[in-house]
Design an enzyme around this catalytic site. Structure first.
Site, mmCIF file in Angstrom:
data_model
loop_
_atom_site.group_PDB
_atom_site.id
_atom_site.type_symbol
_atom_site.label_atom_id
_atom_site.label_comp_id
_atom_site.label_asym_id
_atom_site.label_seq_id
_atom_site.Cartn_x
_atom_site.Cartn_y
_atom_site.Cartn_z
ATOM 1 C CB CYS A 257 14.423 -6.034 50.975
ATOM 2 S SG CYS A 257 14.442 -7.454 50.254
ATOM 3 N NE ARG B 50 7.670 -2.006 53.934
ATOM 4 C CZ ARG B 50 7.689 -3.421 53.356
ATOM 5 N NH1 ARG B 50 8.138 -3.275 52.102
ATOM 6 N NH2 ARG B 50 7.864 -4.341 54.084
#
Length: 284
Positions: free
Chosen positions: A233, A175
């Site tokens: 995050c 990611r």
């Protein structure tokens, strides 16, 4: 002082009748509502905490997928959980402490003496801890929470942070690189951010690694005591867990709660891709 509590320490507190309130923060990305599992079995006396409804405020727009709750709303929830001023609070989950750390981070900033159960419910069960079924409704508490913005940075501060310190992106490497993005509209990372995935802080049994190991891992990412460090995050949940790991290593951290879910939807924000912090990208 550690921000963790072991299974044996929690058991001793409960057996001694200490003023301790236990919070069950059962939540996962693939199953955000953990109430059914809670009802099936939880630490005796634990009150269920709805992460999405009580540790976030989804009426707030343009602040990512889990915007911070207002101080008054968090206080109202904390009183529903039965919290009083001076209580010891222990939060746990079934997912390696990732969700419980969100409760720890929010309540600690608000002046609550809160710890995370190291290893969570699996550790409790493995040690032979008793489980209780059904709903626990605590007598209403009267805790007073402080309205604090300490420890938080906004999107503009996150953009500038790599110039003065280390901005940690704690998502999975794929990611971070932008290879895949299952949740947000754009893949990649904030330019200048360093990737340090959350699982590196965890032992195989789901407990947090020893502080010496944590310090070594953070040092390898450029973070040592005295280094300004901020964490993000996907939507501000696992960032709180890395903040917990940093605290255990003796390092104070800031958190960008909007995280990638806010950055990736904000017009004109540059996106970096690849393994390098600077990456290759342009404004999206």
């Amino acid at each position: 002082m550690s921000h963790l509590v072991s299974v044996s320490e929690l058991s001793e507190l409960l057996d001694a009748g200490a003023p301790v309130r236990v919070l069950d923060v059962r939540w996962r990305l693939d199953k955000p509502d953990g109430r059914a599992e809670y009802l099936d079995g939880h630490v005796p006396g634990a009150v269920y905490v709805d992460l999405g409804g009580e540790l976030a405020d989804h009426t707030v727009s343009h602040r990512g997928r889990h915007p911070l709750p207002a101080a008054a709303d968090l206080e109202r929830s904390a009183r529903r959980w039965g919290l009083h001023d001076g209580d010891i609070v222990v939060a746990y989950d079934h997912a390696r402490g990732l969700a419980a750390a969100r409760a720890w981070w929010l309540l600690r900033r608000a002046g609550v003496d809160i710890r995370v159960l190291d290893g969570g419910l699996p550790a409790w069960v493995a040690a032979g801890g008793a489980l209780e079924t059904g709903e626990v409704t605590a007598p209403r508490g009267d805790v007073h929470l402080t309205d604090s913005t300490v420890g938080v940075i906004d999107i503009d501060e996150a953009a500038a942070f790599p110039e003065a310190g280390v901005l940690l992106d704690v998502r999975a490497p794929e990611r971070y690189r932008g290879d895949v993005e299952p949740l947000d509209p754009i893949g990649g990372h904030i330019p200048g951010a360093v990737n340090l995935p959350t699982p590196v802080h965890l032992a195989d049994d789901g407990t947090l690694r020893h502080p010496d190991e944590l310090r070594a891992t953070f040092a390898a990412a450029g973070v040592t005591e005295g280094t300004p460090v901020a964490v993000y995050c996907g939507s501000g949940i696992t960032a709180a867990h890395t903040a917990l790991a940093l605290e255990e290593a003796g390092i104070e951290a800031l958190v960008f709660p909007g995280s990638w879910s806010e950055w990736s939807t904000a017009p004109g924000r540059p996106v970096a891709r690849g393994d390098a912090p600077s990456g290759i990208g342009a404004a999206e």
